[in-house]
Design an enzyme around this catalytic site. Structure first.
Site, short mmCIF file in Angstrom:
data_model
loop_
_atom_site.label_atom_id
_atom_site.label_comp_id
_atom_site.label_asym_id
_atom_site.label_seq_id
_atom_site.Cartn_x
_atom_site.Cartn_y
_atom_site.Cartn_z
N TYR A 221 10.08 -3.30 -3.64
CA TYR A 221 10.68 -4.14 -2.72
C TYR A 221 12.07 -4.81 -2.89
CZ TYR A 221 5.93 -4.22 -0.52
OH TYR A 221 4.82 -3.87 0.17
N ASP B 278 -4.54 -7.23 0.72
CA ASP B 278 -5.21 -7.06 2.20
C ASP B 278 -6.48 -6.49 2.15
OD1 ASP B 278 -2.89 -8.65 2.93
OD2 ASP B 278 -2.56 -7.51 4.82
N LYS C 296 -0.13 3.87 -11.06
CA LYS C 296 -0.15 5.23 -10.56
C LYS C 296 0.68 6.17 -11.68
CE LYS C 296 -0.83 8.50 -7.47
NZ LYS C 296 -2.41 9.11 -7.32
N ASP D 206 0.20 -5.85 -2.71
CA ASP D 206 0.23 -6.27 -1.31
C ASP D 206 -0.71 -5.46 -0.38
OD1 ASP D 206 1.44 -6.97 1.16
OD2 ASP D 206 3.37 -5.86 1.15
N ASP E 295 -5.12 4.81 -6.00
CA ASP E 295 -5.70 5.44 -4.94
C ASP E 295 -7.40 5.16 -5.18
OD1 ASP E 295 -5.14 6.74 -7.17
OD2 ASP E 295 -5.33 8.81 -6.05
#
Ligand code: NAD
Length: 352
Positions: free
Chosen positions: A135, A246, A186, A242, A218
Site C-alpha cells: 500500500y 474483513d 506467502k 486488510d 490462501d
C-alpha cells in the site's frame, strides 16, 4: 483525556454520536473536539485531511474516527479522495499496529452465516501491520510502455525493523491471551514475506511461552471459514490483514460489530469501526453503532489504561444484546429492532 473526534462521511456522524454518548455517560474527565476528515474534509477545506484536523489529531491522546468515503468522490483526483485522508493520518501518526478483535457474542451466533457450532465462542485477535507493504511501497503508479500499452506497478516491501515491531505487538498481546500466534505470509512465493517469516521465527525466541505457527495466506483464508476457533492471535502484513480481517468480521454476524485500534509505539491510538462509511444506509438511523462503541472500549483499554471502564462498556453492549435489542444488520426473528440512536441510548443506560 484529550480526544480528537473525526466523524467523517456516510454513517460516520451517526455512529460516532452514539460512541460519544456512551463516553459522556461514563462521566470521565474528557476533552473532546470534533474536526472533519475524508469527504467532509474535502468539502470544508478542499483536503481529505485538512491541516487543522491533522494538528488536532497530533495534539490529542487518542482519535475517535467514524468512517470515510462516498461513491460521489470516486471521480476526484486520487490525492483528494476521502480514503487518502485515512491513509495519510495513519502514516502521519505513525500508527503501525492495527488490532481487530473478532469476537462472537453468543447472543449473535444465529446472525452469522456460518453454523453456530463453527463460530460459537470465537475470540480471535488479528494484528495487521498498517504503514508498510504494497500500500505504501515505491515505485508505484500507472505508466505507458514503449509499445503504448499501460502498466500498473505497486511494490511490496518490508524492512526487518518494521516486521519486528509488529511482531512484538502480536507476541505481547498473545502473552495476555492464550499464548498462540499464527503468522500469515506467502513465503513460498514472495521474498518480502520470506523475510517476514524469518524475522517472526527470530523474534519468537524472546517469547518462549508463546507457540508460533505459520500459515500461507490462501490457507488462512480457508481456515478462517473452515475452523476459525483454531486461532488465538493472527499477525500479518497490511494487504493480507486488510482482506483477512474483513473475512473474519463476517464470522461474527456483521461487520457492524467489529471495533479496531491502530496504535503507535507509545500506545497513542486511533479507534474506529472496521467497516466503511456505508453510504447505502447513511442518514437513515439504521446503522449499527456497536463497533464504534466497542472501539471506545479499546481506546480506554489501550491508550488510557482504564480496564475498568473498558469492561464496563463491553458489558453494557452485551446487556443491550441480552435485552434483545438489534439493529437491522444483526436482527433475527423474535428480537426487538432498534435504530442507531436507540441502540446508543440502550448501551448508555446499561452502563449504570
Ligand atoms: P462498507 O463497510 O461501508 O459497507 C459494506 C456493507 O456493510 C454495506 O452493505 C453497508 O451497508 C454494511 N455496513 C457497514 N457498516 C455497517 C454498520 N455499522 N451497520 C450496518 N451495516 C453496515 O464498505 P463499502 O460499501 O465497500 O464502502 C463504502 C465506502 O466506505 C467507500 O467509499 C469505501 O472507500 C469506504 N471505506 C472506508 C473505510 C474506513 O473509513 N475505514 C473502510 C472501508 C471502506
Amino acid at each position: 483525556m484529550k480526544i480528537a473526534v473525526l466523524p467523517g462521511d456516510g454513517i460516520g456522524p451517526e455512529i460516532v454520536a452514539q460512541a460519544v454518548k456512551v463516553l459522556w455517560a461514563l462521566r470521565l474527565n474528557i476533552d473532546m473536539t470534533e474536526a472533519p476528515i475524508g469527504g467532509a474534509g474535502y468539502e470544508s477545506a478542499g483536503d481529505p485531511l485538512p491541516d487543522a484536523t491533522l494538528k488536532l489529531a497530533k495534539e490529542a491522546d487518542a482519535v475517535l474516527l467514524g468512517a470515510v468515503g462516498d461513491w460521489k468522490y470516486d471521480k476526484l483526483e486520487r490525492h483528494l479522495r476521502p480514503e487518502r485522508g485515512l491513509l495519510r493520518i495513519r502514516k502521519e501518526l505513525n500508527l503501525f499496529a492495527n488490532l481487530r478483535p473478532a469476537l462472537l457474542y453468543p447472543e449473535l451466533a444465529s446472525a452469522s452465516t456460518l453454523k453456530s457450532e463453527v463460530v460459537s465462542g470465537l475470540d480471535i485477535m488479528i494484528v495487521r501491520e498498517l504503514t508498510g507493504d504494497i500500500y505504501f511501497g515505491q515505485p508505484r503508479g500507472i505508466s505507458t510502455l514503449e509499445n503504448g500499452e499501460r502498466e500498473g506497478i505497486n511494490t511490496m516491501r518490508y524492512s526487518e525493523s518494521e516486521i519486528k515491531r509488529i511482531g512484538r505487538v502480536a507476541f505481547d498481546i498473545a502473552m495476555k491471551r492464550n499464548k498462540r500466534v499464527c503468522s500469515v505470509d506467502k513465503a513460498n512465493v514472495l521474498e518480502t514475506t520470506e523475510l517476514w517469516r524469518q524475522v517472526m521465527i527470530e523474534l519468537s525466541s524472546e517469547y518462549p511461552e508463546v507457540e508460533l505457527s505459520h500459515m500461507y495466506v490462501d490457507n488462512a483464508a480457508m481456515q478462517l471459514i473452515r475452523a476459525p476457533k483454531q486461532f488465538d492471535v493472527m499477525v500479518t502484513g497490511n494487504i493480507f490483514g486488510d482482506i483477512l480481517s474483513d473475512e473474519a468480521s463476517m464470522l461474527t454476524g456483521s461487520i457492524g460489530m467489529l471495533p479496531s485500534a491502530s496504535l503507535d509505539a507509545n500506545n497513542k491510538g486511533m479507534y474506529e469501526p472496521s467497516h466503511g462509511s456505508a453510504p447505502d444506509i447513511a442518514g437513515k438511523d439504521i446503522a449499527n453503532p456497536l463497533a464504534t462503541i466497542l472501539s471506545v472500549a479499546m481506546m480506554l483499554r489501550y491508550t488510557f489504561n482504564d480496564e475498568t471502564n473498558a469492561v464496563k462498556i463491553e458489558h453494557a453492549v452485551k446487556a443491550a444484546l441480552v435485552l434483545g435489542c438489534r439493529t437491522a444488520d444483526i436482527w433475527t426473528e423474535g428480537c426487538k429492532k432498534v435504530g442507531c440512536s436507540e441502540m446508543g441510548d440502550v448501551v448508555a443506560k446499561a452502563l449504570n
